[in-house]
Design an enzyme around this catalytic site. Structure first.
Site, PDB file in Angstrom:
ATOM      1  N   GLU A  75       0.844  -1.213   0.000  1.00  0.00           N
ATOM      2  CA  GLU A  75       0.000   0.000   0.000  1.00  0.00           C
ATOM      3  C   GLU A  75       0.870   1.250   0.000  1.00  0.00           C
ATOM      4  O   GLU A  75       1.890   1.304   0.686  1.00  0.00           O
ATOM      5  CB  GLU A  75      -0.878  -0.031   1.265  1.00  0.00           C
ATOM      6  CG  GLU A  75      -1.749   1.175   1.472  1.00  0.00           C
ATOM      7  CD  GLU A  75      -2.605   1.071   2.738  1.00  0.00           C
ATOM      8  OE1 GLU A  75      -2.729  -0.017   3.324  1.00  0.00           O
ATOM      9  OE2 GLU A  75      -3.141   2.119   3.154  1.00  0.00           O
ATOM     10  N   GLU A 114      -2.738  10.792   2.484  1.00  0.00           N
ATOM     11  CA  GLU A 114      -3.941  10.913   3.320  1.00  0.00           C
ATOM     12  C   GLU A 114      -4.043  12.310   3.915  1.00  0.00           C
ATOM     13  O   GLU A 114      -3.030  12.941   4.237  1.00  0.00           O
ATOM     14  CB  GLU A 114      -3.928   9.866   4.441  1.00  0.00           C
ATOM     15  CG  GLU A 114      -4.239   8.471   3.905  1.00  0.00           C
ATOM     16  CD  GLU A 114      -4.593   7.486   5.012  1.00  0.00           C
ATOM     17  OE1 GLU A 114      -5.756   7.057   5.071  1.00  0.00           O
ATOM     18  OE2 GLU A 114      -3.695   7.157   5.809  1.00  0.00           O
TER      19      GLU A 114
END
Ligand SMILES: *[C@@H]1O[C@H](CO)[C@@H](O)[C@H](O)[C@H]1NC(C)=O
Ligand SMILES: *[C@@H]1O[C@H](CO)[C@@H](O)[C@H](O)[C@H]1NC(C)=O
Ligand SMILES: *[C@@H]1O[C@H](CO)[C@@H](O)[C@H](O)[C@H]1NC(C)=O
Ligand SMILES: *[C@@H]1O[C@H](CO)[C@@H](O)[C@H](O)[C@H]1NC(C)=O
Ligand SMILES: *[C@@H]1O[C@H](CO)[C@@H](O)[C@H](O)[C@H]1NC(C)=O
Ligand SMILES: *[C@@H]1O[C@H](CO)[C@@H](O)[C@H](O)[C@H]1NC(C)=O
Ligand SMILES: *[C@@H]1O[C@H](CO)[C@@H](O)[C@H](O)[C@H]1NC(C)=O
Length: 365
Positions: free
Chosen positions: A166, A170
């Site tokens: 991943e 964010e």
């Protein structure tokens, strides 16, 4: 045996699946042949369980999941929602038909600057997530977006592989002058100094579009904002006992707006997100939802080996060494009703010999 059954008796397999329980799965307890595919959420099933997110190492065999649609260079804009499948249960694996799938939540086309997509969060919908139908196996991905601006509400632009490599951008909504980068290797936080990093001093990320880039190459991962590099992680710096804890498996691009500041979140998550969501916020009351806006997503593929002319997809092979899967190109169908994924199926020796001419095999570096 299993491959033959799938080829000859697809209807029987479907019938068996109906009677199967919702079994959970992981690498040590893979799925049974009757419900061969382990979904991204860790449950065994058939059909869409075998598409995006299907974990080959927790499925019945390494080839139970459908092949993952091959990367394609593209600039995705959102003049309308025609390239987005609004109900994931209707996806049949055809990545030419749709570029994105709405996995959960709701979207709205605002089109105020010639096509922009709003991802909506309401108290009832639990947030919105879009996943690309195609995978990227290294590449440069840029999202032009405006984040939310509410405590507890997180805007995210990430890549996620089927074995949980991943790479993240964010944006916890309480701080609209900051963006955070992070990455994971097979679902774990890589050891060493390379944990999350926060970029500060951005002009308001709610009011302004910024270009956030994930430049994921075999030897280094670079994050940029508006074409300015803000962070670089070298693969060689992620070595842990001789294993590079570096994302290296084909990944979907995902965009989301999700509620971190809710009662069911861990206290640390709520704190990280800037506190609990205020469902009485004036913005929420006037619009009826929280939102983040997406203007474009550009994808430039960087497969380390160029796919041959008829290649359609990626498939996993056996691990090259412990916990280091091989990834290969395949010309197999990505469709649910396509021919069985013969590549590297059950009878390994024979299968590898048969597919040797069809696949360009390479070890993940
Ligand atoms: C998607 O379609 C399925 C099958 O018709 C339906 O059960 C489900 O409620 C739909 N999901 C949404 C979010 O509309
Ligand atoms: C996939 O979708 C495209 C675009 O809608 C269509 O032209 C093509 O026939 C579909 N492929 C299959 C195998 O259904
Ligand atoms: C959105 O804006 C673009 C560019 O102005 C236009 O071509 C398109 O038709 C609009 N879409 C809708 C759904 O109004
Ligand atoms: C969250 O927990 C607080 C304190 O226990 C409670 O007052 C509130 O109603 C809860 N909210 C939701 C949405 O459950
Ligand atoms: C690719 O597909 C074309 C058309 O189906 C075929 O003529 C060609 O032989 C294929 N090439 C390879 C390398 O399989
Ligand atoms: C292969 O790698 C995967 C991913 O790390 C792991 O879950 C699995 O246990 C490995 N299998 C073997 C036989 O080492
Ligand atoms: C893959 O390529 C091989 C050899 O070119 C061919 O025999 C086979 O039919 C192809 N498979 C698909 C699904 O196109």
């Amino acid at each position: 045996m299993h491959s033959i059954l799938v080829a000859a008796l697809p209807m029987l397999v479907t019938l068996l699946a109906w009677t199967a329980e919702a079994t959970s799965c992981n690498a040590t307890t893979p799925c049974p042949a009757s419900a061969p595919c382990c979904s991204e959420f860790g449950f065994c099933g058939t059909d869409d369980f075998c598409l995006g997110g299907c974990n080959p190492f927790a499925s019945n065999t390494v080839s139970s999941c459908r092949p993952s649609p091959l990367c394609q260079d593209a600039t995705h804009t959102f003049p309308d929602n025609s390239r987005i499948l609004s109900n994931a249960t209707f996806f049949d694996g055809n990545a030419t038909e749709y570029d994105w799938i709405l996995d959960t939540g709701a979207i709205m086309n605002t089109n105020s600057s010639g096509g922009e997509l709003a991802m909506l969060l309401t108290e009832a919908n639990g947030g919105t997530r879009l996943s690309s139908t195609r995978y990227v196996h290294y590449g440069t991905i840029t999202a032009s977006l405006k984040t939310g601006r509410w405590a507890g509400v997180v805007t995210a632009f990430i890549t996620m592989s089927d074995i949980k490599d991943e790479i993240d951008w964010e944006f916890p909504g309480a701080k609209t002058t900051e963006g955070q980068t992070n990455y994971f290797w097979q679902g774990v936080i890589p050891a060493g100094p390379n944990n999350g990093q926060t970029e500060t001093g951005l002009t308001d990320t709610f009011s302004n579009y910024h270009d956030y880039t994930i430049d994921w190459q075999p030897d280094a991962l670079t994050f940029s904002i508006d074409n300015k590099v803000v962070r670089t992680i070298k693969k060689s710096d992620t070595l842990q006992n001789g294993v590079a804890q570096y994302p290296d498996t084909p990944s979907r691009v995902q965009l989301s707006l999700w509620p971190a500041g809710i009662n069911s979140s861990a206290p640390g998550t709520v704190e990280w997100a800037g506190g609990m969501i205020d469902w009485n916020d004036p913005d929420y009351n006037s619009a009826g939802h929280f939102y983040a806006l997406l203007k474009s997503v550009t994808i430039k593929c960087a497969d380390p080996t160029k796919p041959g002319p008829n290649m359609t997809s990626y498939v996993y092979g056996k691990n090259a060494t412990a916990n280091q899967p091989t990834v290969a190109f395949s010309n197999g169908s990505t469709l649910l009703n396509g021919a069985p994924n013969l590549a590297l199926s059950g009878l390994h020796g024979i299968a590898v010999a048969i597919v040797a001419g069809l696949l360009v095999l390479f070890h993940v570096l």
